[in-house]
Motif scaffolding. Structure first.
Motif, PDB file in Angstrom:
ATOM      1  N   UNK A  30       0.848  -1.182   0.000  1.00  0.00           N
ATOM      2  CA  UNK A  30       0.000   0.000   0.000  1.00  0.00           C
ATOM      3  C   UNK A  30       0.882   1.230   0.000  1.00  0.00           C
ATOM      4  N   UNK A  31       0.741   2.068  -1.004  1.00  0.00           N
ATOM      5  CA  UNK A  31       1.509   3.303  -1.108  1.00  0.00           C
ATOM      6  C   UNK A  31       0.553   4.473  -0.939  1.00  0.00           C
ATOM      7  N   UNK A  32       0.468   5.035   0.265  1.00  0.00           N
ATOM      8  CA  UNK A  32      -0.542   6.045   0.534  1.00  0.00           C
ATOM      9  C   UNK A  32      -0.283   7.403  -0.090  1.00  0.00           C
ATOM     10  N   UNK A  33       0.965   7.738  -0.412  1.00  0.00           N
ATOM     11  CA  UNK A  33       1.271   9.102  -0.846  1.00  0.00           C
ATOM     12  C   UNK A  33       1.396   9.256  -2.361  1.00  0.00           C
ATOM     13  N   UNK A  34       1.174   8.194  -3.113  1.00  0.00           N
ATOM     14  CA  UNK A  34       1.369   8.255  -4.557  1.00  0.00           C
ATOM     15  C   UNK A  34       0.037   8.457  -5.266  1.00  0.00           C
ATOM     16  N   UNK A  35      -0.202   9.652  -5.748  1.00  0.00           N
ATOM     17  CA  UNK A  35      -1.366   9.966  -6.569  1.00  0.00           C
ATOM     18  C   UNK A  35      -2.677   9.478  -5.952  1.00  0.00           C
ATOM     19  N   UNK A  36      -2.938   9.841  -4.723  1.00  0.00           N
ATOM     20  CA  UNK A  36      -4.143   9.390  -4.036  1.00  0.00           C
ATOM     21  C   UNK A  36      -5.148  10.537  -3.872  1.00  0.00           C
ATOM     22  N   UNK A  37      -5.095  11.501  -4.749  1.00  0.00           N
ATOM     23  CA  UNK A  37      -5.972  12.673  -4.653  1.00  0.00           C
ATOM     24  C   UNK A  37      -7.438  12.239  -4.652  1.00  0.00           C
ATOM     25  N   UNK A  38      -8.181  12.732  -3.682  1.00  0.00           N
ATOM     26  CA  UNK A  38      -9.614  12.468  -3.614  1.00  0.00           C
ATOM     27  C   UNK A  38      -9.995  11.138  -3.002  1.00  0.00           C
ATOM     28  N   UNK A  39      -9.052  10.318  -2.619  1.00  0.00           N
ATOM     29  CA  UNK A  39      -9.367   9.021  -2.028  1.00  0.00           C
ATOM     30  C   UNK A  39      -9.167   9.075  -0.513  1.00  0.00           C
ATOM     31  N   UNK A  40      -9.992   8.345   0.204  1.00  0.00           N
ATOM     32  CA  UNK A  40      -9.878   8.246   1.654  1.00  0.00           C
ATOM     33  C   UNK A  40      -8.964   7.063   1.973  1.00  0.00           C
ATOM     34  N   UNK A  41      -7.810   7.299   2.610  1.00  0.00           N
ATOM     35  CA  UNK A  41      -6.873   6.206   2.846  1.00  0.00           C
ATOM     36  C   UNK A  41      -7.432   5.093   3.730  1.00  0.00           C
ATOM     37  N   UNK A  42      -8.375   5.407   4.607  1.00  0.00           N
ATOM     38  CA  UNK A  42      -8.960   4.360   5.441  1.00  0.00           C
ATOM     39  C   UNK A  42      -9.922   3.492   4.653  1.00  0.00           C
ATOM     40  N   UNK A  43     -10.757   4.101   3.828  1.00  0.00           N
ATOM     41  CA  UNK A  43     -11.776   3.358   3.082  1.00  0.00           C
ATOM     42  C   UNK A  43     -11.225   2.725   1.810  1.00  0.00           C
ATOM     43  N   UNK A  52       1.058  -0.536  11.070  1.00  0.00           N
ATOM     44  CA  UNK A  52       1.188  -0.358  12.517  1.00  0.00           C
ATOM     45  C   UNK A  52       0.850   1.085  12.856  1.00  0.00           C
ATOM     46  N   UNK A  53      -0.032   1.254  13.831  1.00  0.00           N
ATOM     47  CA  UNK A  53      -0.432   2.589  14.288  1.00  0.00           C
ATOM     48  C   UNK A  53      -0.012   2.753  15.742  1.00  0.00           C
ATOM     49  N   UNK A  54       0.447   3.944  16.064  1.00  0.00           N
ATOM     50  CA  UNK A  54       0.911   4.249  17.422  1.00  0.00           C
ATOM     51  C   UNK A  54      -0.091   5.167  18.096  1.00  0.00           C
ATOM     52  N   UNK A  55      -0.323   4.960  19.381  1.00  0.00           N
ATOM     53  CA  UNK A  55      -1.226   5.817  20.129  1.00  0.00           C
ATOM     54  C   UNK A  55      -0.807   7.274  20.056  1.00  0.00           C
ATOM     55  N   UNK A  71      -2.137   7.200  15.571  1.00  0.00           N
ATOM     56  CA  UNK A  71      -1.474   7.816  14.420  1.00  0.00           C
ATOM     57  C   UNK A  71      -0.991   6.684  13.523  1.00  0.00           C
ATOM     58  N   UNK A  72      -1.417   6.715  12.269  1.00  0.00           N
ATOM     59  CA  UNK A  72      -1.034   5.684  11.298  1.00  0.00           C
ATOM     60  C   UNK A  72      -0.224   6.351  10.191  1.00  0.00           C
ATOM     61  N   UNK A  73       1.110   6.406  10.325  1.00  0.00           N
ATOM     62  CA  UNK A  73       1.928   7.132   9.359  1.00  0.00           C
ATOM     63  C   UNK A  73       1.868   6.551   7.948  1.00  0.00           C
ATOM     64  N   UNK A  74       1.724   5.231   7.795  1.00  0.00           N
ATOM     65  CA  UNK A  74       1.634   4.636   6.460  1.00  0.00           C
ATOM     66  C   UNK A  74       0.372   5.081   5.726  1.00  0.00           C
TER      67      UNK A  74
END
Length: 118
Positions: A30-43, A52-55, A71-74
């Protein structure tokens, strides 16, 4: 008298059990920062994506685990456990750290390994 750490651990484990089942197996890249305009990263994350998410802070007595922010940095998001669950993510592992004191407040650091299941 039951210690606060035992109560926090019990609450976290109970919430983990209620978080639902999860699938196992390989996960998608999963590459969250590559051309994801208009998309919800969670959905819009691919199925089986694992991260991995940190409190966002310390988990303290009286805090509901479902409303605790991670906080989910990915994914480039900050979301509560309830928001993650509603978006199709399930907790696979929960790491509960040692109780610490920050800014005169006692709490426990949490991190969670989550996977997109639907």
């Amino acid at each position: 008298m039951v210690s606060k750490r035992l109560l926090l651990t019990t609450a976290a484990l109970a919430a983990l059990a209620l978080a639902g089942c999860s699938s196992t197996g390989p996960h998608s890249a999963f590459t969250p920062h590559v051309n994801r305009a208009g998309l919800d990263p969670l959905l819009d994350a691919p199925l089986r994506t694992e991260t991995v998410c940190k409190g966002a802070g310390l988990f303290t007595a009286g805090t509901k685990l479902g409303g605790f922010s991670f906080e989910c940095p990915d994914l480039d998001v900050v979301a509560t456990l309830n928001e993650l669950r509603d978006a199709g993510w399930r907790v696979e592992k929960m790491h509960i750290g040692r109780q610490t004191i920050e800014n005169d407040e006692s709490g426990t650091p949490l991190s969670a390994t989550i996977r997109k299941v639907y």
